[in-house]
Each structure stands twice: as C-alpha cells, then as structure tokens.
Design an enzyme around this catalytic site. Structure first.
Site, PDB file in Angstrom:
ATOM      1  N   SER A  52       0.831  -1.211   0.000  1.00  0.00           N
ATOM      2  CA  SER A  52       0.000   0.000   0.000  1.00  0.00           C
ATOM      3  C   SER A  52       0.866   1.262   0.000  1.00  0.00           C
ATOM      4  O   SER A  52       0.364   2.356  -0.250  1.00  0.00           O
ATOM      5  CB  SER A  52      -0.957   0.010   1.199  1.00  0.00           C
ATOM      6  N   HIS A  53       2.174   1.122   0.281  1.00  0.00           N
ATOM      7  CA  HIS A  53       3.056   2.287   0.295  1.00  0.00           C
ATOM      8  C   HIS A  53       4.360   2.058  -0.467  1.00  0.00           C
ATOM      9  O   HIS A  53       5.347   2.735  -0.235  1.00  0.00           O
ATOM     10  CB  HIS A  53       3.298   2.764   1.733  1.00  0.00           C
ATOM     11  N   ASP A 193      -4.836   0.608   0.954  1.00  0.00           N
ATOM     12  CA  ASP A 193      -5.376  -0.732   0.718  1.00  0.00           C
ATOM     13  C   ASP A 193      -6.798  -0.664   0.154  1.00  0.00           C
ATOM     14  O   ASP A 193      -7.210  -1.555  -0.588  1.00  0.00           O
ATOM     15  CB  ASP A 193      -5.330  -1.563   2.005  1.00  0.00           C
TER      16      ASP A 193
HETATM   17  P1  NDP Z   1      -1.587  -3.914   8.581  1.00  0.00           P
HETATM   18  O1  NDP Z   1      -2.946  -4.092   9.127  1.00  0.00           O
HETATM   19  O2  NDP Z   1      -1.238  -4.612   7.330  1.00  0.00           O
HETATM   20  O3  NDP Z   1      -0.499  -4.357   9.673  1.00  0.00           O
HETATM   21  C1  NDP Z   1      -0.443  -3.703  10.911  1.00  0.00           C
HETATM   22  C2  NDP Z   1       0.633  -4.332  11.786  1.00  0.00           C
HETATM   23  O4  NDP Z   1       0.180  -5.602  12.243  1.00  0.00           O
HETATM   24  C3  NDP Z   1       1.941  -4.589  11.049  1.00  0.00           C
HETATM   25  O5  NDP Z   1       3.002  -4.342  11.922  1.00  0.00           O
HETATM   26  C4  NDP Z   1       1.854  -6.081  10.681  1.00  0.00           C
HETATM   27  O6  NDP Z   1       3.110  -6.705  10.556  1.00  0.00           O
HETATM   28  C5  NDP Z   1       1.091  -6.630  11.862  1.00  0.00           C
HETATM   29  N1  NDP Z   1       0.296  -7.795  11.535  1.00  0.00           N
HETATM   30  C6  NDP Z   1      -0.552  -7.953  10.495  1.00  0.00           C
HETATM   31  N2  NDP Z   1      -1.148  -9.165  10.569  1.00  0.00           N
HETATM   32  C7  NDP Z   1      -0.662  -9.777  11.677  1.00  0.00           C
HETATM   33  C8  NDP Z   1      -0.880 -11.051  12.293  1.00  0.00           C
HETATM   34  N3  NDP Z   1      -1.727 -11.930  11.781  1.00  0.00           N
HETATM   35  N4  NDP Z   1      -0.202 -11.337  13.425  1.00  0.00           N
HETATM   36  C9  NDP Z   1       0.665 -10.456  13.962  1.00  0.00           C
HETATM   37  N5  NDP Z   1       0.918  -9.235  13.419  1.00  0.00           N
HETATM   38  C10 NDP Z   1       0.259  -8.907  12.303  1.00  0.00           C
HETATM   39  O7  NDP Z   1      -1.251  -2.357   8.420  1.00  0.00           O
HETATM   40  P2  NDP Z   1      -2.237  -1.176   8.026  1.00  0.00           P
HETATM   41  O8  NDP Z   1      -2.999  -1.632   6.849  1.00  0.00           O
HETATM   42  O9  NDP Z   1      -2.968  -0.716   9.215  1.00  0.00           O
HETATM   43  O10 NDP Z   1      -1.199  -0.048   7.580  1.00  0.00           O
HETATM   44  C11 NDP Z   1      -0.459  -0.240   6.384  1.00  0.00           C
HETATM   45  C12 NDP Z   1       0.548   0.858   6.212  1.00  0.00           C
HETATM   46  O11 NDP Z   1      -0.101   2.069   5.882  1.00  0.00           O
HETATM   47  C13 NDP Z   1       1.405   1.174   7.422  1.00  0.00           C
HETATM   48  O12 NDP Z   1       2.762   1.083   7.018  1.00  0.00           O
HETATM   49  C14 NDP Z   1       1.071   2.620   7.778  1.00  0.00           C
HETATM   50  O13 NDP Z   1       2.146   3.375   8.281  1.00  0.00           O
HETATM   51  C15 NDP Z   1       0.632   3.137   6.429  1.00  0.00           C
HETATM   52  N6  NDP Z   1      -0.191   4.333   6.573  1.00  0.00           N
HETATM   53  C16 NDP Z   1       0.378   5.543   6.331  1.00  0.00           C
HETATM   54  C17 NDP Z   1      -0.364   6.704   6.493  1.00  0.00           C
HETATM   55  C18 NDP Z   1       0.259   8.040   6.320  1.00  0.00           C
HETATM   56  O14 NDP Z   1      -0.423   9.037   6.536  1.00  0.00           O
HETATM   57  N7  NDP Z   1       1.509   8.140   5.929  1.00  0.00           N
HETATM   58  C19 NDP Z   1      -1.778   6.651   6.881  1.00  0.00           C
HETATM   59  C20 NDP Z   1      -2.251   5.325   7.149  1.00  0.00           C
HETATM   60  C21 NDP Z   1      -1.484   4.191   6.980  1.00  0.00           C
HETATM   61  P3  NDP Z   1       3.788  -6.899   9.089  1.00  0.00           P
HETATM   62  O15 NDP Z   1       4.267  -5.519   8.699  1.00  0.00           O
HETATM   63  O16 NDP Z   1       4.902  -7.874   9.307  1.00  0.00           O
HETATM   64  O17 NDP Z   1       2.728  -7.415   8.176  1.00  0.00           O
HETATM   65  O1  PYC Z   2      -2.891   4.582   3.306  1.00  0.00           O
HETATM   66  O2  PYC Z   2      -4.196   5.709   4.656  1.00  0.00           O
HETATM   67  C1  PYC Z   2      -3.229   5.634   3.892  1.00  0.00           C
HETATM   68  C2  PYC Z   2      -2.414   6.846   3.661  1.00  0.00           C
HETATM   69  C3  PYC Z   2      -2.752   8.131   3.884  1.00  0.00           C
HETATM   70  C4  PYC Z   2      -1.680   8.921   3.513  1.00  0.00           C
HETATM   71  C5  PYC Z   2      -0.707   8.092   3.073  1.00  0.00           C
HETATM   72  N1  PYC Z   2      -1.179   6.821   3.200  1.00  0.00           N
END
Ligand code: NDP
Ligand code: PYC
Length: 341
Positions: A52-53, A193
């Site tokens: 997703s990033h 995502d």
């Molecule tokens: P996920 O739900 O994919 O994962 C969240 C965390 O949980 C990760 O550390 C992941 O580890 C862990 N995890 C996932 N599944 C399991 C499991 N079954 N058991 C144990 N641990 C687990 O992440 P999100 O979708 O919430 O976020 C995705 C990305 O989006 C992040 O990197 C976040 O920083 C980014 N983001 C950025 C934003 C911005 O403004 N810049 C805004 C919102 C999100 P693993 O990594 O090993 O899968």
């Molecule tokens: O995936 O939610 C997101 C996000 C917001 C800004 C950058 N990534």
C-alpha cells in the site's frame, strides 16, 4: 496487505529500484537529497511487501509534485528547543527529509536525557511509518511515531468523516532478533489498501467503511467516492486516532487532518500535516537490559502459540528480496519507466 496485480512478476535488485525511483523524484522536481530519502523509503516498502506504500504510490507523488502542492526542494529548519525537544519546520516539503535533518541531534538528546521528542510540522507524509522508527531500534533505542493524514475516517459515534487514517508505529530492540516493530493505521484499513481493493474489484470485509449516505458498505469504490472509513475497534481505535491528531498535529504545530484544502491543486495527494517521534534510551532504565526483556516477551508469546510477530512478514519478504531481488510486475516496471519520460 494485498499485492498489486498486473502481469508477470520480475525481480530487480533493490539498488536498481532505488536508483529508478530517485530518478523519477528528481525528474519531477525534487532535490537530489529529497529524492534520495524518498526513493529509499518507497523502494524499502516495495522490498518488504508493504504494497500500500510501495511503488503503487509513485503516480501520487508525481501528480502532487506537478500540482505545486508540495515543495520537493525544501530545506528543513531544525530548532533545538530543550534538553529533550527538537522541532523541525519541513518548509512545506516531505517529513522524511525533516527527520533525516534532525536525526543526529534527536539521538544525541535521547541518549543523554533518556528520552527526546522530535516534532515535525509543515510537512507531508505519504509513506509507511515503520521506516521512520525501525532504524532507531537497530541502534538499541525504542521509538514511537504518529502521523495524521487527510479527513476520511468517521470518529466512532460521529456522523461525518473528520480524522485521518492516522498510523502509529513502534520499534524496540530485541536480543538475538531483529527489532520488534508494528505499524498500523488507526482506521479499519489503510486508505492505500482501499485503493488497491477498488482497483482489483475486491469487496471489503464488513465494518470497514460507509458509503456517501453513511450506510455500511463492502464496496471499496463507494468508500472512495464520497464514502468514508471507520476506525478499527470502534471507540478504541477512534480514541487512538484522536490521540494521533493531538500529538502529530496539535502538539507539533501541524495541520489537523481537516485543516488543509488542496482543492486548488488538482492531483495533490499528500496530506499536509505533522509528525511526532518519541525516542527512548532503554540503557538508562533499572534492572536487566531491555533487549533481553524483549526477548523474554517474544519467547513467552511464542510459547503461548503465536506463530507470527508483527513485522515478521516484512522481514521474511525482505530476506527473499535480498536473495532474489524485489518483486515488481512487468506492467508496474514499465509504468515507472514511463514516469522518467
Ligand atoms: P496492517 O494491518 O497490514 O499491519 C499492521 C501491523 O500488524 C503490522 O506491523 C503487521 O506486521 C502486523 N500484523 C498484520 N497481521 C498480523 C498477524 N496476523 N499477526 C501479527 N501481526 C500482524 O497495516 P495497516 O494496513 O494498518 O497499515 C499499512 C501501512 O499504511 C502502514 O505502514 C502505515 O504506516 C501506512 N499508513 C500511512 C499513512 C500516512 O499518513 N503516511 C496513513 C495510514 C497508513 P507486518 O508488517 O509484518 O505485516
Ligand atoms: O494509506 O491511509 C493511507 C495513507 C494516507 C496517507 C498516506 N497513506
């Protein structure tokens, strides 16, 4: 964390991908220093399977730079405010170069005082958050970071979107293991995502989003087109998202997720907000070394039946990529090369 579709998968060396991305950032107006930091960040996400990033974000970076919404040549201004407090004005540029500019001072302060915060404002963050914290844990420190994004999440109990997807990332050293790292949006799903699900025509699980009428939907396109996301875990995720707004924006001097208007910049995608990073030196604590205690915790979690720690999937993908190259579809690779033109 779904992988993008698009034809046969190629494997290219990390350094080759990084150089390609750096070329794209420079071609679209970033200074060499900024391009280097962003390319390394984005290539690392692709390498670790943080789709997703990863490279999926490149067209968004390019359209944002073309719109004039972000300054790709900004020089961050670092202010040493107190024994444990560093502030950076990112100058309307990206947050990662601001962190890079203040990093050495931040670490020096955390090592001396035991704890230090870095407050970044006037910044854009469009990336995964774990690359910002993991390196601190690799040098024996604990790090916690929050960043707010753009209004697209309805607070629990509310009727309209207000919060951003507001991620929280944490990293801690662990003896004999890579750092323990988690990085998660406080929305039920990251916006990235949702975009990937919409592109692949995949339905969402229940409880992730609402449509433009505020009714529950499993249609990713309905969430993107006038709908909104929900926090994860109802009131609990909502409270964490509120905390992120307060720390990443309220405290740093950045914009809340609803406080900027990019309407005059068609193509702009990067939220203009703020970021907070807290770094702790565990070496000053009493008792047994922290990294040993981390290992005890991991062992007990494994004994409790856990087969996967947060961060472990990424580390596995990284290992494969280091051996075989970073996975990228032919279609995506051609798309990247086209951005150089
Ligand atoms: P996920 O739900 O994919 O994962 C969240 C965390 O949980 C990760 O550390 C992941 O580890 C862990 N995890 C996932 N599944 C399991 C499991 N079954 N058991 C144990 N641990 C687990 O992440 P999100 O979708 O919430 O976020 C995705 C990305 O989006 C992040 O990197 C976040 O920083 C980014 N983001 C950025 C934003 C911005 O403004 N810049 C805004 C919102 C999100 P693993 O990594 O090993 O899968
Ligand atoms: O995936 O939610 C997101 C996000 C917001 C800004 C950058 N990534």
């Amino acid at each position: 964390m779904s992988a993008p579709s698009g034809g046969a998968v190629a494997r290219i060396p990390f350094t080759e991908l990084q150089a390609l991305l750096q070329g794209i950032f420079e071609r679209h107006g970033c200074s060499q220093a900024v391009a280097q930091v962003l390319a390394s960040n984005c290539a690392s996400a692709q390498r670790d399977g943080a789709h997703s990033h990863g490279i999926f974000r490149m067209p968004g970076y390019v359209s944002t730079l073309a719109s004039g919404w972000v300054n790709g040549r900004a020089t961050p201004q670092v202010s040493d405010l107190a024994a444990g407090y560093v502030s950076v004005d990112a100058g309307g540029g990206f947050a990662q170069p601001a962190l890079a500019a203040a990093r050495e001072l931040l670490v020096k302060k955390a090592q001396a005082a035991g704890i230090a915060v870095l407050a970044i404002h006037n910044s854009h963050h469009f990336a995964a958050l774990w690359p910002d914290v993991e390196p601190f844990a690799e040098q024996g420190l604990i790090a916690l970071s929050v960043v707010n994004s753009m209004t697209c999440v309805v607070p629990h109990g509310g009727r309209k979107p207000l919060f951003g997807t507001n991620p929280i990332a944490f990293a801690a050293p662990c003896a004999g293991h890579p750092p323990i790292v988690f990085d998660m949006a406080t929305s039920a799903m990251a916006h990235g995502d949702i975009q990937l699900a919409a592109a692949a025509g995949q339905p969402l699980a229940a409880g992730i989003g609402v449509d433009s009428q505020g009714d529950p939907t499993t249609d990713a396109k309905a969430v993107l087109n006038g709908g909104a996301l929900l926090p994860f875990g109802e009131h609990k995720g909502s409270a964490l998202s509120m905390m992120v707004e307060l720390l990443a924006a309220g405290l740093t001097g950045g914009h809340f997720s609803w406080e900027f208007d990019w309407a005059q910049h068609p193509g702009a995608k990067t939220p203009w907000t703020g970021q907070l990073i807290i770094v702790i030196n565990p070496g000053l604590g009493a008792g047994r070394p922290f990294a040993e205690r981390s290992r005890v915790l991991v062992e007990q979690m494994q004994a409790a039946g856990l087969t996967r720690m947060p961060g472990e999937r990424r580390y596995r993908e990284r290992e494969v990529a280091e051996r075989e190259g970073v996975a990228i579809t032919e279609q995506a690779l051609q798309g990247l090369k086209a951005l150089l033109g």
